[in-house]
Design a protein around this motif. Structure first.
Motif, short mmCIF file in Angstrom:
data_model
loop_
_atom_site.label_atom_id
_atom_site.label_comp_id
_atom_site.label_asym_id
_atom_site.label_seq_id
_atom_site.Cartn_x
_atom_site.Cartn_y
_atom_site.Cartn_z
N ASN A 37 0.67 -0.88 0.06
CA ASN A 37 0.49 -0.18 -0.21
C ASN A 37 0.96 1.31 0.00
O ASN A 37 0.60 2.17 0.81
N ASN A 59 0.72 -1.02 -4.91
CA ASN A 59 -0.45 -0.36 -5.01
C ASN A 59 0.48 1.78 -5.11
O ASN A 59 1.25 1.74 -4.67
N SER A 60 -0.21 3.04 -6.26
CA SER A 60 0.15 3.80 -6.06
C SER A 60 -0.10 4.82 -4.81
O SER A 60 0.49 5.51 -4.62
N LEU A 63 -4.59 2.08 -0.62
CA LEU A 63 -6.05 2.03 -0.74
C LEU A 63 -6.39 1.43 0.50
O LEU A 63 -8.08 0.92 0.90
N ALA A 68 -6.96 -3.05 -0.15
CA ALA A 68 -5.49 -3.86 -0.70
C ALA A 68 -6.52 -5.42 -0.66
O ALA A 68 -5.37 -6.32 -1.26
N VAL A 71 -7.68 -6.63 -3.92
CA VAL A 71 -7.04 -7.17 -5.13
C VAL A 71 -6.86 -8.15 -5.04
O VAL A 71 -6.26 -8.85 -6.02
#
Length: 303
Positions: A37, A59-60, A63, A68, A71
């Motif tokens: 994250n 992840n940029s 989240l 997360a 995903v």
């Protein structure tokens, strides 16, 4: 059985060795996915270097815990996973933890989620919060059976166990889906269990295997210590529960009346707090209602 482990990471360098090292010692093969994250301490790079078999997804942005995990759950499901084990970054397993959880769930398929016993990071006591989940009020038989030496080889049903170590099987994912986007951090597991029970599935603890959870040494964050954030989460939790006959708009109507009365009585400080809470929930009201309605039905929600 095809098994996946999902670990959401955020600045996790102090726990990487124990967490991922323990998973690689599992008595059954497991596929491991780390969902990062937006760590700033090099966590993804360390995992790739020390544990090259772990699939790392970066992840940029942060989240949050639930999104997360979603995903990873979706990726595991699409790969054909029969079981998905969610594990916190600050926790680690015993070699047979995952294997025995799967075996227990196969014997008792009415349990949509099975968790092991949660010990503290030193392994010399129960995790403080976990010990509260299994008191007789919430888990009628476990303490008694353990004390009397009659511990059964079965899953003990509980009202709640946090998502630091959850075993989900494929039907759970197909029936309940993923974590609700209404929660960034904390209460997403409460909401998930509300939805799980709404579909007739159970959550339980299998007391013959353990994890170690190092959270007693972790500094509390703002989402945990801020009392107003806690109250907001609890209200969202209540009004998004598909098993409760309550409506967020009725609550907002009551709060509007409180605000008017507070202003007329010149109680500005209390009224300011009520108004802020009212405004935040009003923005979310339509989403809360839509999610509550959708999750009344089975499906792979939020994945």
């Amino acid at each position: 059985m095809l098994s996946y482990v999902i670990v959401v990471t955020y600045n996790a360098t102090r726990w990487i060795e124990k967490c991922f090292g323990s998973l690689q010692q599992s008595t059954i093969p497991v596929n491991i996915i780390a969902i990062d994250n937006g760590s700033t301490d090099g966590t993804p790079e360390i995992i790739r270097n020390k544990f090259p078999l772990v699939q790392v997804i970066q992840n940029s942005d942060n989240l949050g815990f639930g999104k997360a995990n979603n995903v990873g759950i979706r990726k595991a499901y699409d790969a054909g996973a029969d079981y998905v084990f969610l594990l916190n970054q600050d926790a680690w397993v015993e070699p047979d933890t995952i294997e025995k959880l799967i075996q227990a769930q196969q014997r008792e398929p009415e349990f949509g989620i099975v968790s092991p016993v949660h010990l503290n990071g030193s392994g010399d006591a129960l995790d403080q919060y976990f010990s509260q989940y299994i008191i007789p009020k919430f888990c009628p038989k476990l303490y008694s059976d353990k004390w009397l030496g009659k511990l059964k080889d079965e899953i003990y049903e509980v009202e709640f166990v946090n998502a630091a170590a959850w075993l989900l099987y494929r039907k759970t994912i197909e029936t309940v889906g993923g974590f609700s986007p209404l929660f960034f951090l904390y209460a997403e597991d409460d909401n998930y269990l509300h939805r799980l029970r709404n579909h007739g599935l159970k959550v339980g603890v299998y007391p013959h295997v353990s994890i170690f959870h190092d959270r007693h040494e972790r500094e509390p964050n703002q989402y945990f210590t801020n009392s107003e954030e806690f109250k907001i989460r609890q209200l969202i939790l209540k009004y998004s529960d598909p098993g409760q006959e309550v409506d967020i708009y009725s609550y907002l109507s009551v709060q509007r009346k409180r605000i008017i009365k507070g202003l007329l009585r010149l109680r500005f400080d209390d009224t300011r707090i009520t108004m802020t809470r009212y405004q935040r929930l009003k923005k979310l009201a339509s989403e809360i209602n839509a999610i509550k309605k959708a999750t009344t039905n089975p499906g792979m929600h939020f994945l």
